[in-house]
Design a protein around this motif. Sequence first.
Motif, PDB file in Angstrom:
ATOM      1  N   ALA A 197      34.588  40.429   6.669  1.00  0.00           N
ATOM      2  CA  ALA A 197      34.972  41.494   5.744  1.00  0.00           C
ATOM      3  C   ALA A 197      33.936  41.479   4.619  1.00  0.00           C
ATOM      4  O   ALA A 197      33.625  40.420   4.081  1.00  0.00           O
ATOM      5  N   LYS A 235      33.413  37.653   3.322  1.00  0.00           N
ATOM      6  CA  LYS A 235      34.409  36.649   3.709  1.00  0.00           C
ATOM      7  C   LYS A 235      34.558  36.701   5.229  1.00  0.00           C
ATOM      8  O   LYS A 235      34.356  37.740   5.842  1.00  0.00           O
ATOM      9  N   THR A 236      34.922  35.579   5.827  1.00  0.00           N
ATOM     10  CA  THR A 236      35.265  35.622   7.245  1.00  0.00           C
ATOM     11  C   THR A 236      36.575  36.385   7.364  1.00  0.00           C
ATOM     12  O   THR A 236      37.401  36.397   6.443  1.00  0.00           O
ATOM     13  N   TRP A 237      36.768  37.040   8.505  1.00  0.00           N
ATOM     14  CA  TRP A 237      37.956  37.862   8.704  1.00  0.00           C
ATOM     15  C   TRP A 237      38.602  37.474  10.017  1.00  0.00           C
ATOM     16  O   TRP A 237      37.922  37.320  11.039  1.00  0.00           O
ATOM     17  N   ASP A 240      44.838  39.453  10.276  1.00  0.00           N
ATOM     18  CA  ASP A 240      44.486  39.015   8.920  1.00  0.00           C
ATOM     19  C   ASP A 240      44.371  40.215   7.978  1.00  0.00           C
ATOM     20  O   ASP A 240      43.314  40.808   7.832  1.00  0.00           O
ATOM     21  N   THR A 241      45.465  40.559   7.338  1.00  0.00           N
ATOM     22  CA  THR A 241      45.447  41.637   6.343  1.00  0.00           C
ATOM     23  C   THR A 241      45.224  41.090   4.939  1.00  0.00           C
ATOM     24  O   THR A 241      44.754  41.801   4.065  1.00  0.00           O
ATOM     25  N   GLU A 242      45.514  39.827   4.737  1.00  0.00           N
ATOM     26  CA  GLU A 242      45.440  39.237   3.391  1.00  0.00           C
ATOM     27  C   GLU A 242      44.014  39.200   2.825  1.00  0.00           C
ATOM     28  O   GLU A 242      43.827  39.381   1.630  1.00  0.00           O
ATOM     29  N   THR A 243      43.032  38.961   3.682  1.00  0.00           N
ATOM     30  CA  THR A 243      41.653  38.921   3.201  1.00  0.00           C
ATOM     31  C   THR A 243      41.280  40.245   2.533  1.00  0.00           C
ATOM     32  O   THR A 243      40.641  40.264   1.484  1.00  0.00           O
ATOM     33  N   ILE A 244      41.696  41.333   3.119  1.00  0.00           N
ATOM     34  CA  ILE A 244      41.392  42.652   2.569  1.00  0.00           C
ATOM     35  C   ILE A 244      42.322  42.988   1.407  1.00  0.00           C
ATOM     36  O   ILE A 244      41.881  43.491   0.370  1.00  0.00           O
ATOM     37  N   ALA A 280      43.621  41.130  -0.726  1.00  0.00           N
ATOM     38  CA  ALA A 280      43.256  40.390  -1.938  1.00  0.00           C
ATOM     39  C   ALA A 280      42.278  41.182  -2.801  1.00  0.00           C
ATOM     40  O   ALA A 280      42.154  40.929  -3.997  1.00  0.00           O
ATOM     41  N   GLN A 281      41.593  42.164  -2.210  1.00  0.00           N
ATOM     42  CA  GLN A 281      40.621  42.999  -2.923  1.00  0.00           C
ATOM     43  C   GLN A 281      41.150  44.418  -3.147  1.00  0.00           C
ATOM     44  O   GLN A 281      40.401  45.289  -3.591  1.00  0.00           O
ATOM     45  N   ALA A 312      35.623  45.877   7.251  1.00  0.00           N
ATOM     46  CA  ALA A 312      36.025  44.712   8.043  1.00  0.00           C
ATOM     47  C   ALA A 312      35.491  44.966   9.448  1.00  0.00           C
ATOM     48  O   ALA A 312      35.722  46.036  10.016  1.00  0.00           O
TER      49      ALA A 312
END
Length: 117
Positions: free
Chosen positions: A34, A41-43, A48-52, A54-55, A113
């Motif tokens: 992502a 960041k690794t995705w 994995d919705t949290e990585t995105i 968080a922004q 992503a």
Amino acid sequence: MRLNEIDYDDSVPIDGYGPGFFRVGGTRIDGPIAVFPTGVKTWGGFADTETILAQADKIDVVFIGTGAEIAHLPAAFRDVFDNAGVGVEPMASPAACRTYNVLLSEGRRVAVALIPV
């Protein structure tokens, strides 16, 4: 024809991609990633919705590169972003890279992503 150099300010553009990897800011990164204006960041893929998320306060739309071909996004994945007020646009990963870079150069609030080709 006049060519202008693109200025990304402090943002990080996508430099390239290939089988199983992406190159961002001159660094090769293997696997799904992502990319945000502030960094990479690794995705973990559609699970994995949290990585995105968080922004989410820093972006208006996220492009989802689904690999070599465009594919439908899982409904549950899309619903998470609809509920957070973040637009989601699926496209093939090469197109997502190009679109992200163009909008990033315009100063837009975008993220991408990506699943490798």
